[in-house]
Design an enzyme around this catalytic site. Structure first.
Site, PDB file in Angstrom:
ATOM      1  CB  CYS A  22      -1.006  -0.059   1.001  1.00 59.42           C
ATOM      2  SG  CYS A  22      -0.151   0.431   2.748  1.00 59.42           S
TER       3      CYS A  22
ATOM      4  CB  CYS B  71       4.800   0.069   1.573  1.00 56.03           C
ATOM      5  SG  CYS B  71       3.414  -1.356   2.018  1.00 56.03           S
TER       6      CYS B  71
ATOM      7  CG  ASP C  71      18.205  26.030 -31.534  1.00 52.26           C
ATOM      8  OD1 ASP C  71      19.259  27.461 -32.240  1.00 52.26           O
ATOM      9  OD2 ASP C  71      19.318  25.048 -32.389  1.00 52.26           O
TER      10      ASP C  71
ATOM     11  CG  ASP D 170      19.690  25.170 -28.537  1.00 53.82           C
ATOM     12  OD1 ASP D 170      19.713  26.373 -28.504  1.00 53.82           O
ATOM     13  OD2 ASP D 170      19.683  24.055 -29.319  1.00 53.82           O
TER      14      ASP D 170
END
Length: 752
Positions: free
Chosen positions: A24, A27, A437, A640
């Protein structure tokens, strides 16, 4: 795939653990806490969807296993590229174990439930009843041990470290039902008649439903990692290497850097490398999403996992083991699946306090019913409080986000979109502005012949032939485009003597007994050659972003060869689709104004900025963000990288540099801008899917707990049976997993 396509992963050591016993959302917190307490652990990312944890740092592996064992979990270190068949076998074994546990619990619980409804069994308080129900108590205890032992073991381990999770709720609910039933056997006479009822069948049936739900969840969840398993399965287990002039098959682990390998028709390529002999076409679709085979000649790069066509070739190994493009892609996908988008924080916060809150509600429910409930008050109090514990198990809540992220990231990898950070999966769908770009992003990034004009007695083929002959001695980037075009047309090059390259102007040389010139207007002016015959054409070509060069002989211009970096075939279509989605598109380039304007016009981009320095690209992103825009940046070069890192979501083109890819959140392996609308669509669909899951889980618990507590009883006389609550709780998890799996099949709209 080039070297530049390797999405480099952090150099900090990472250890991946397979964890057994996670059931669950609670956990996740317990596992993180246990691992973070181990010396040497820098950070922990737990993936509840595939029951794994990625640990960054250099801890002792045995210490990690022991820490998890102390917290109630078993763990194993996962090395290298796992065998998908072995992983599938483990999943199948887990499924079968859970189904057996469900079957054993159901075999006892269902007959008990049916028999109780038709008064088949001896009554409590009779001699026969005492013997019968005592035997049932022992059988139920055996079922609790076999079918529910893992819940009790985990609950006790967590209690020792003052934590609680779903297992705590199940252990409390089923254990309380068994214990109360045992008391009823001996003290039925002292209890109100309606309270003197055994709930052994409730304990057994609840365990049957929960194990069945977990089994179905395991089967459904196994499908979510199909993309990863398919990628892992691409790498062959052996490779054919050339050693001492002989070709031998060796395990993939024994292939070394620089070794020569043979690839035969139809075989998978074992490691990354460069072709040194032969040629073929290679299917790279599982790595790039591109269905068309790629031609591979001497000097071309090949990637591990791609499939060879009909040809045979030799190549040298350049990247092996965990350094191959395939390994990096798998690692990136896993990192994204482990990461938590912001939308998951709400579920995490709730899950952290959910179990203690549920226990408190259960106790409160018991006290209220005992104090003011109808006779038998104790019986009603017990049943309602136990039902609250059972129905409140937060499985669905814990699965809601990670299962959707896991499916979406795997789906993206299948179509050539590599999502490196889970946060980008949430943010991409909200972008309001996208910066592109120019070179290598909007355009192909590789100059190509655009146009050939001939004057006087010359034709286009002759002009290109002489221009290529002169450029054969040049190292200028534009020369390669002219030579490639000449080769494509089958033109034979003439021998050039007295070759001379004039920096920034062009080249000159003698062909036969005549002096030839090839270059720009400055070269022509330097030699006193009149360019009036093509002046207007030169301006026209320059105006559409091309670079025209003149060919001259005998003091006269005889032709013009124009080279350009063409836009990609799908750039304009991608821009249209982005605008249709309401995204503002802006092109930012370091190129000159004329070229930028021409390329922007061809791509349908109305906003552009030219002559922007690399550091100013990041400033452009920041400025737009300050204006309230949610900004995406698309690029492929080192220049970039700052802008990619600054953007809310950075997209790197797959053919870009390592630095650009490392700075990006999403890598487009095909290098196609059309993948951006697909990534945006996937982001929107994933967020919607997570919201559906969270809504379902919250509504389920919000409605289910009050009903289980008996809120509807005073008005309608409705009480929720603990067994029905167990079935509903189990099915809620299966529903969440099934809803997330819809992302595997949904069609993404890129406008194509």
């Amino acid at each position: 795939m080039t070297d530049a396509q390797h999405p480099e992963i952090s150099q900090t050591p990472e250890i991946r653990l397979s964890i057994l016993g996670m059931r669950c959302a609670g956990c996740v917190s317990a596992v993180e806490t246990a691992l973070q307490g181990v010396p040497g652990v820098a950070s922990v990312a737990v993936n509840f969807a595939d029951h794994s944890a990625t640990v960054v740092g250099d801890p002792d592996r045995q210490a990690m296993k022991q820490a998890l064992k102390d917290a109630g979990y078993d763990a194993a270190v996962m090395e290298g590229l796992e065998d998908p068949a072995e992983e599938e076998a483990q999943e199948e074994q887990r499924y079968r174990d859970l189904m057996r546990k469900a079957g054993v619990a159901g075999a006892l619980g269902l007959p008990l439930m049916l028999g109780a409804h038709i008064d088949l069994f001896p009554a409590m308080g009779t001699a026969a009843g005492t013997v019968f129900w005592s035997e049932v108590a022992l059988l139920t205890l055996a079922v609790l041990y076999y079918s529910g032992g893992h819940f009790f073991h985990s609950a006790l381990k967590l209690l020792a470290v003052k934590q609680a999770n779903m297992d705590t709720l199940i252990a409390l609910g089923t254990g309380s039902a068994w214990f109360y039933s045992c008391i009823v056997i001996d003290y039925s006479a002292q209890l109100p008649p309606l309270s003197a009822h055994a709930y052994f069948e409730a304990s057994a049936v609840i365990l049957a439903f929960i194990n069945l739900g977990s089994a179905l969840e395991t089967r459904a969840r196994g499908k979510t990692s199909a993309a990863i398993r398919a990628l892992i399965g691409l790498q062959p287990r052996t490779a054919r290497v050339v050693r001492d002039g002989k070709e031998i098959d060796v395990p993939i682990e024994e292939v070394g850097l620089g070794e020569t390998l043979r690839v035969r028709p139809g075989e998978k390529i074992a490691v990354d490398g460069t072709v040194v002999e032969g040629h073929s076409s290679v299917d790279e679709s599982m790595l790039t999403g591109e269905s068309m085979p790629v031609e591979k000649n001497v000097g071309a790069s090949v990637a591990a996992g791609s499939i060879n066509g009909q040809g045979s070739f030799l190549f040298t190994a350049t990247h092996i083991g965990r350094d191959t493009a395939l390994a990096h892609i798998i690692q990136s996908v896993r990192q994204a699946q482990n990461s938590k988008p912001a939308i998951a924080k709400l579920a995490d916060k709730i899950s952290a306090v959910f179990v203690p809150a549920v226990v408190a509600v259960s106790v409160f429910t018991f006290l209220v019913w005992w104090a003011i409930g109808p006779d038998p008050a104790f019986g009603y109090a017990f049943v309602t409080s136990m039902t609250v514990l059972v129905i409140a198990c937060p499985c669905a809540l814990g699965l809601a986000t990670p299962i959707s992220v896991m499916v979406a990231v795997g789906r993206a990898a299948q179509i050539g979109i590599l999502i490196r950070k889970g946060e980008a999966l949430q943010t991409a769908g909200k972008l309001t502005c996208l910066i592109l770009d120019k070179t290598g992003t909007v355009t192909a990034g590789k100059p190509a012949l655009a146009e050939v004009l001939a004057f006087g007695d010359y034709n286009g083929s002759q002009v290109l032939q002489f221009a290529a002959s002169l450029e054969s001695g040049s190292e200028h980037p534009l020369a390669a485009a002219i030579l490639a075009a000449a080769e494509q047309r089958g033109l034979a090059l003439e021998k050039v003597r007295r070759f001379q390259a004039v920096a920034g102007h062009g080249v000159t040389g003698r062909i036969g007994d005549r002096q030839w010139l090839f270059g720009n207007a400055a070269l022509m002016a330097e030699h006193g050659i009149d360019t009036g015959v093509c002046r207007d054409k030169l301006a026209e070509l320059a105006g559409i972003g091309q670079t025209p060069m003149m060919l001259a002989v005998d003091q006269a211009v005889v032709g013009v060869v124009s080279v350009a970096d063409p836009i990609k075939p799908d750039s304009a279509q991608a821009v249209r689709e982005l605008k249709r989605r309401g995204v503002r598109v802006l092109m930012v380039t370091g190129d000159n104004e004329i070229t930028a304007k021409a390329i922007a016009a061809q791509a349908g981009i109305t906003e552009f900025r030219a002559q922007v320095l690399p550091q100013d690209k990041a400033e452009t992103v920041k400025t737009l963000q300050q204006q309230g825009e949610l900004v995406g940046m698309v690029g492929d070069g080192i220049n970039d990288a700052p802008a990619l890192a600054q953007a809310n979501v950075g997209f790197a083109m797959g053919a870009g540099t390592d630095v650009a890819i490392e700075s990006a959140d999403i890598v487009l392996l095909q290098g196609s801008l059309l993948k951006i609308p697909e990534a945006i669509a996937l982001s929107q669909l994933t967020v919607a899917n997570i919201q559906q899951n969270l809504f379902g889980a919250f509504i389920y618990n919000t409605i289910g707990i009050p009903v289980a507590a008996g809120l509807l009883y005073p008005l309608f006389g409705i009480l929720l049976n603990p067994m029905i609550a167990g079935a509903a709780m189990a099915m809620s998890s299966v529903t969440v997993v099934s809803n997330a799996n819809r992302l595997r099949w949904i069609k993404l709209d890129s406008g194509g």
